[in-house]
Design an enzyme around this catalytic site. Structure first.
Site, PDB file in Angstrom:
ATOM      1  CG  HIS A 154      39.974  40.382  32.617  1.00 27.48           C
ATOM      2  ND1 HIS A 154      41.343  40.456  32.701  1.00 27.48           N
ATOM      3  CD2 HIS A 154      39.508  40.860  33.785  1.00 27.48           C
ATOM      4  CE1 HIS A 154      41.680  40.950  33.881  1.00 27.48           C
ATOM      5  NE2 HIS A 154      40.574  41.217  34.560  1.00 27.48           N
ATOM      6  CD  GLU A 155      36.111  42.525  34.105  1.00 28.52           C
ATOM      7  OE1 GLU A 155      35.963  42.128  35.277  1.00 28.52           O
ATOM      8  OE2 GLU A 155      37.041  43.291  33.768  1.00 28.52           O
ATOM      9  CD  GLU A 173      42.121  42.105  38.543  1.00 25.43           C
ATOM     10  OE1 GLU A 173      42.027  41.750  37.357  1.00 25.43           O
ATOM     11  OE2 GLU A 173      41.149  42.522  39.200  1.00 25.43           O
ATOM     12  CG  HIS A 216      37.752  38.703  37.634  1.00 29.57           C
ATOM     13  ND1 HIS A 216      38.842  38.377  38.402  1.00 29.57           N
ATOM     14  CD2 HIS A 216      38.117  39.801  36.924  1.00 29.57           C
ATOM     15  CE1 HIS A 216      39.819  39.231  38.153  1.00 29.57           C
ATOM     16  NE2 HIS A 216      39.411  40.102  37.252  1.00 29.57           N
ATOM     17  CG  MET A 244      33.697  45.924  39.130  1.00 31.11           C
ATOM     18  SD  MET A 244      35.270  45.402  39.890  1.00 31.11           S
ATOM     19  CE  MET A 244      34.627  44.323  41.171  1.00 31.11           C
TER      20      MET A 244
HETATM   21 ZN    ZN Z   1      40.264  41.836  36.520  1.00 28.70          ZN
END
Ligand code: ZN
Length: 887
Positions: free
Chosen positions: A337-338, A360, A341, A303
C-alpha cells in the site's frame, strides 16, 4: 496512509476547527492551479525550503530556522503561510537578486493555523527569500514532530523522534505553504545526538560532529513534492538494507530488532522491482526506507513519506513472540500500500483533499492486487471483497458521501480518511480495471503517471488517461460511481432458458439500509457494468435506465457478478437463490464469499426474509475454503450479537457453530503445523476465538492449560497464537487471572507484545474488570500511545461503559489520542452498539464538542444504530423460527 491495522481505539474531544477554506478568486501565478480550494491567498508560491531543525527531545521542544525561496505572483504587502503551535521569533525577506533584508512583522492566527508576515511596503512581483527563525513543540501523539518512548536493547529508557504530517501537520514542524498543490523541494538539516541515527526522505549528503555530543546531518535535496510528505526521524536505530535494481531499500527499526525486519525488507525489494515495471516510471529517489516506530496511533498505521515510509512496529516487524499469520500477511499488504503511494500520491499528488480517494483507493486496490500476485495462496481476492463489504456498510447509510467529496476544513480533510475513500475507492477501481481489462488499465496508469509526475492531478485526469489508452466508455461509469454516493441494487427478474441461453430482465434501483422506501421511490442512477454467468462464458452489459435485458450463454444456475468486481448488490428471486444455494459448494471461493455477503446483508436489512440469508449461509460446507469458512463463522457470530437479549436463540447459534465447525478446528489442531497452508493458519485463530467465546469445553481446557504453562514459561504458547489464546483467557478472566495478565504486560519490554497484552486487559466480559482496564488506561503505566487502544478494547463488549468513561474524562483522554483521530474515536467506541439510548448521548457529545461541519462520523454512528435497531424485532422472530426448524 494506512488505517490502523490492529483493532485500535481513539479518543474524542473538542476539536478546534480551523477557519473554513474557500476557493480563492483566480490570481496570476505560475504553477499553482487557482481553481483549487485553499486557505492561503494565492499571492506567493514557494519553490524551495532550506530547513535546519534542532530537537530538544528531553524538553519536548525544538528550534528551527528556514529559508524559503518563493515567487511573489501578485503584488502584496503581506505573505500568509501555515503555522500551528509554532513561535516565530523573526522574519526577514530578501530579493533573490540580493539587496537588503526587509524585516517582517509577524502575526499568528491559532484558529486558522496561519502566520501572516507584514511588510512596510508593497512587495513587487518577483523572486524572494523569506527567512524565519522559530521554535515548536514535540508531541506525544503522532502529529507533527512526535516522540515515542521505549526500552532499548539494553533495557534502558530511550526516546526516538518521528514526524507525521498528513493531512495538515507539516505546519507544526515548519512555517510553510502546507497544502498539497504547493509543491517545492526541501533541504533538511538536523542536529541530533551523535550516537543516534537520523533518517530523512533522502540519503545524508554530509554528516559532521558539532560538539556537545551532537552531530549535524544534512540530507540531499528532495525532488519537488508536497509538504505533507516531508519526513525526519532520529533515535537509537538499526538499519538493514538490500538492493532492488539500482536502488537501495532499507528497514529502520529500534536497534536490536534487525532480525524481525527481514520479512519486511525482502517484501520491500520484491515490490519495488514489480512497481518499477507496473508504473512504467522507475522509483525516482535514490533509496527507499521503511521506518518502524514503537507505538500506535488511533488515526493511522503507516504513512507514505517519500523515500522514508513510516510504519508502526506492529505493522512492520515480524516478531516471533507475538506476530500472527494474518499479522505477517498484513506486513506485506501495508508495504504494498505505502509503496504504491510512492508513485500514486507522492510522484503524482491530488490537487486537493477532495480527491484524497485517488491516493487511498488506488493504494488500497494495489495492496490486494500485489498481494494476490506474489502470494496467490493468501486469498487476497477475498480480502478485496471484504473491503467492498466494509465500504457498503457505510455507503448504505443516509450519512454516507460520494467518493469525490467536498473538503473545506482541516478536520474534514482528516475525516476523509474513511472507508469510502479507501475501500469504496478500491472497489470502484477494481470494477473499472475489470471493465477496461488489466492491460489497458495499466497502460492508462503509465500514461497518467508520465503525464503528471512531480505535479498535481484530479480524478478526471485519471479517467482521461485510461480512456485514451483504450477503455471506451470508462469515464461515464467512473463518474457515476465517484460523484454520487450509494450502492446500486440489481433485482433479478424471472429467467427463461431460450435456445441454450438464459434470458433475464435486470431491474436497477438503489440499496439503502436506513431509507429503503425513499431509495425505492427515487433511486439514484448509475451506469453499472454487470456481469453474469449461467454455466457458460460470462457476459457483460452496462445497464442504462431502470431495466436491462441480458442474454447469458448456458442454462445453468444464474450468477451475477462472478469474480465479484462489481460494486452493487444483487437480489435474486427465491427460486434462483435456492438453486444457487444448492450449487454453492461448487462455486469459486470469491463468489461463495460474495453471494453469502449479499444474501445475509439483504436479509438483515429487510430486502428479503432472514431464512433466505440463513439458507445461503447454511449451504457453505464446513470443510470448504478456509477464507470463506472464516466469513461464515464471523457471520454466525454477528447474528449471535444481533440476538443479544434472546439467550435461547444465542445458545442455538453457539451450539450450531460448535457442532459444525468444531471438527474443522479438530482437523487443523490447536497448534500451528509446519508447512500448512497460510489460510489454515489464519482460520485457526478465528475458530479458537469464536469457539472459546461460545465456551466450547475443549477450547477452554486448552486455553487454561496453555495459560498455566505460560505463567512460568513465556514460550509455552506459540507466538503466532499468543493473543488468540490469551484473548480467550482475558474474555473469561476472574480478578486473579486479570492481575496475572497485567503483571506480564508490565514486565514485557517488546513494544508490540506489550501493547497486545495491555489491550487484552480491556477484553473482559466482567464489567468490574472492564472498568479496571479503563482506569488503568488513564495512568502512566501502559504508555502514551497504548491507552486509547485499551479503551477501544473495552468498548467491544461494553460500549456504553467505555463511552460514559471517556465523556467523564474527556480532557485526559484527548491527550492520549492524536489530534487527527479524535473526532472518530467516539464513532469507533460506539461501533459495536445497537442501543438506541446511545443516540442522544452521541448527539450531545457532537453538539458540545464538534463544529457543525465536522459531525459526520458521529452522524454515521447514529444512523447505523438507528437502522440496525429498527430491524431487531424482525430479525429475532424470523431467525428464531429458522433456528427452531433447523435445530
Ligand atoms: Zn494510503
Amino acid at each position: 496512509m494506512k488505517f490502523p491495522v490492529a483493532l485500535l481505539a481513539s479518543a474524542a474531544v473538542a476539536i478546534a476547527s480551523p477557519a473554513p477554506i474557500s476557493a480563492q478568486p483566480s490570481q496570476q501565478h505560475d504553477t499553482v492551479d487557482a481553481s483549487v480550494p485553499t486557505q492561503l491567498p494565492r499571492t506567493a508560491i514557494p519553490h524551495h525550503y532550506a530547513l535546519t531543525v534542532t530537537p530538544h527531545a528531553e524538553r519536548l521542544t525544538f528550534d528551527g530556522k528556514v529559508a524559503i525561496d518563493l515567487e511573489v505572483v501578485a503584488a502584496t504587502r503581506q505573505l500568509v503561510l501555515n503555522a500551528a503551535d509554532l513561535k516565530i521569533a523573526s522574519a526577514a525577506l530578501r530579493p533573490a537578486k540580493g539587496g537588503t533584508a526587509i524585516p517582517g512583522r509577524i502575526s499568528l492566527d491559532a484558529k486558522a493555523q496561519t502566520a501572516t508576515i507584514g511588510f512596510p511596503k508593497i512587495l513587487a512581483k518577483g523572486a524572494y527569500r523569506l527567512e524565519l527563525v522559530y521554535s515548536g513543540k514535540i508531541n506525544t501523539q503522532a502529529n507533527g514532530l512526535f516522540a515515542l518512548d521505549f526500552k532499548n536493547k539494553e533495557g534502558k529508557d530511550s526516546r526516538s523522534l518521528f514526524t507525521q504530517f498528513e493531512a495538515a501537520d507539516a505546519r507544526r514542524f515548519l512555517p510553510s505553504w502546507d497544502e498539497p498543490d504547493y509543491k517545492a523541494s526541501f533541504d533538511l538539516t538536523v542536529r541530533v545526538p551523535a550516537n543516534q541515527m537520523a533518517v530523512g526522505n533522502m540519503p545524508a549528503a554530509t554528516t559532521r560532529n558539532i560538539g556537545g555530543g551532537l552531530k549535524e546531518v544534512r540530507f540531499q535535496t528532495t525532488p519537488t513534492m508536497s509538504s505533507y510528505l516531508l519526513f525526519f526521524a532520529s533515535g537509537d536505530f538499526g538499519r538493514i538494507t538490500k538492493r532492488a535494481g539500482d536502488r537501495e531499500v532499507g528497514i529502520v527499526m529500534s536497534r536490536g530488532n534487525e532480525s524481525k525486519a527481514q520479512f519486511a525488507l525482502d517484501a520491500e525489494a520484491q515490490i519495488l522491482t514489480h512497481y518499477n515495471d507496473y508504473f512504467g516510471t522507475p522509483f525516482p529517489l535514490p533509496k527507499l526506507d521503511n521506518v518502524a516506530g514503537p507505538g500506535q496511533s488511533q488515526f493511522f498505521g503507516a504513512m507514505e513519506n517519500w523515500g522514508a515510509i513510516f510504519t508502526f512496529e506492529y505493522a512492520l516487524l515480524d516478531d516471533p513472540a507475538i506476530t500472527s499469520e494474518s499479522g505477517r500477511q498484513s506486513i506485506f499488504a501495508v508495504e504494498a500500500h505505502e509503496m504504491a503511494h510512492q508513485w500514486f500520491g507522492d510522484l503524482v499528488t491530488m490537487a486537493w483533499w477532495d480527491d484524497l480517494w485517488l491516493n487511498e483507493g488506488f493504494a488500497s486496490w494495489m495492496e490486494n492486487k500485489t498481494t494476490e500476485y506474489f502470494h496467490p495462496d493468501w486469498g487476497a481476492d477475498i480480502e478485496r471483497v471484504a473491503s467492498r463489504e466494509g465500504a457498503m456498510g457505510l455507503d448504505a447509510l443516509n450519512s454516507t458521501h460520494s467518493v469525490v467529496q467536498q473538503v473545506r476544513t482541516v478536520e474534514q480533510a482528516n475525516q476523509a480518511f474513511d472507508s469510502i475513500s479507501y475501500a469504496k475507492g478500491e472497489s470502484v477501481i477494481s470494477m473499472l480495471e475489470d471493465f477496461a481489462g488489466p492491460d489497458v488499465w495499466r497502460a492508462g496508469i503509465r500514461r497518467y503517471i508520465a503525464a503528471h509526475k512531480y505535479q498535481n492531478s484530479r480524478t478526471t485526469d485519471l479517467w482521461k488517461a485510461v480512456e485514451a489508452a483504450g477503455a471506451k466508455g470508462l469515464t461515464a461509469v467512473a463518474t457515476d460511481f465517484t460523484t454520487q454516493p450509494g450502492i446500486p441494487l440489481i433485482t433479478v427478474g424471472q429467467s427463461q432458458c431460450v435456445n441454450g441461453a438464459t434470458v433475464v430482465t435486470l431491474n436497477q434501483g438503489q440499496f439503502s439500509a436506513d431509507r429503503k422506501q425513499e431509495a425505492a421511490a427515487s433511486p439514484l442512477a448509475w451506469r453499472v457494468p454487470v456481469k453474469a454467468t449461467a454455466g457458460g462464458a460470462p457476459t457483460q452489459a452496462v445497464t442504462a435506465g431502470r431495466t436491462t435485458q441480458l442474454k447469458v450463454p448456458g442454462c445453468g444456475p444464474l450468477l451475477l457478478n462472478p469474480g465479484q468486481h462489481g460494486y452493487y448488490r444483487t437480489l435474486y428471486t427465491p427460486q434462483q437463490a435456492r438453486i444457487l444455494a444448492g450449487h454453492l459448494p461448487e462455486l469459486a471461493p470469491v463468489d461463495q464469499y460474495g453471494l453469502i455477503a449479499d444474501s445475509m446483508t439483504l436479509s438483515l436489512t429487510g430486502y428479503q426474509p432472514m431464512p433466505a440469508g440463513l439458507d445461503m449461509l447454511n449451504a457453505m460446507p464446513a470443510n470448504g475454503s478456509a477464507k470463506v469458512v472464516q466469513q461464515v463463522v464471523s457471520r454466525w457470530d454477528g447474528l449471535y450479537e444481533r440476538l443479544d437479549g434472546d439467550p435461547a436463540a444465542q445458545a442455538a447459534i453457539a451450539a450450531r457453530v460448535v457442532r459444525t465447525f468444531g471438527p474443522r478446528l479438530g482437523e487443523l489442531g490447536f497448534a500451528p503445523k509446519a508447512g500448512e497452508p497460510a489460510v489454515d493458519a489464519v482460520l485457526r485463530p478465528t475458530l479458537i476465538a469464536t469457539l472459546g467465546k461460545y465456551r466450547d469445553p475443549a477450547v477452554l481446557a486448552e486455553a487454561s492449560r496453555l495459560f498455566a504453562a505460560w505463567k512460568t514459561n513465556p514460550d509455552a504458547i506459540p507466538g503466532s497464537l499468543k493473543s488468540t489464546w490469551l484473548g480467550v483467557i482475558a474474555r473469561n478472566a476472574d480478578a486473579l487471572t486479570w492481575d496475572a495478565l497485567r503483571e506480564r504486560a508490565k514486565s514485557t519490554s517488546g513494544t508490540v507484545e506489550r501493547t497486545s497484552l495491555y489491550q487484552l486487559l480491556g477484553r473482559s466480559r466482567n464489567e468490574a474488570l472492564a472498568r479496571k482496564a479503563l482506569d488503568l488506561a488513564l495512568t502512566d503505566e501502559p504508555g502514551k500511545t497504548i491507552s486509547a487502544g485499551m479503551m477501544t478494547s473495552v468498548a467491544a463488549a461494553h460500549p456504553k461503559l467505555a463511552i460514559d468513561f471517556v465523556l467523564s474524562h474527556l480532557a485526559q483522554v484527548n491527550e492520549l489520542i492524536d489530534i487527527s483521530g479524535r473526532s472518530r474515536f467516539m464513532q469507533r467506541l460506539a461501533g459495536s452498539s445497537r442501543d438506541p439510548a446511545l443516540i442522544p448521548v452521541l448527539q450531545d457529545y457532537a453538539n458540545a464538542n464538534l463544529a457543525e461541519s465536522d459531525r459526520k462520523p458521529i452522524q454515521q454512528a447514529i444512523d447505523r444504530i438507528r437502522s440496525e435497531s429498527a430491524q431487531t424485532a424482525r430479525i429475532r422472530s424470523e431467525s428464531g423460527a429458522w433456528l427452531n426448524a433447523h435445530s
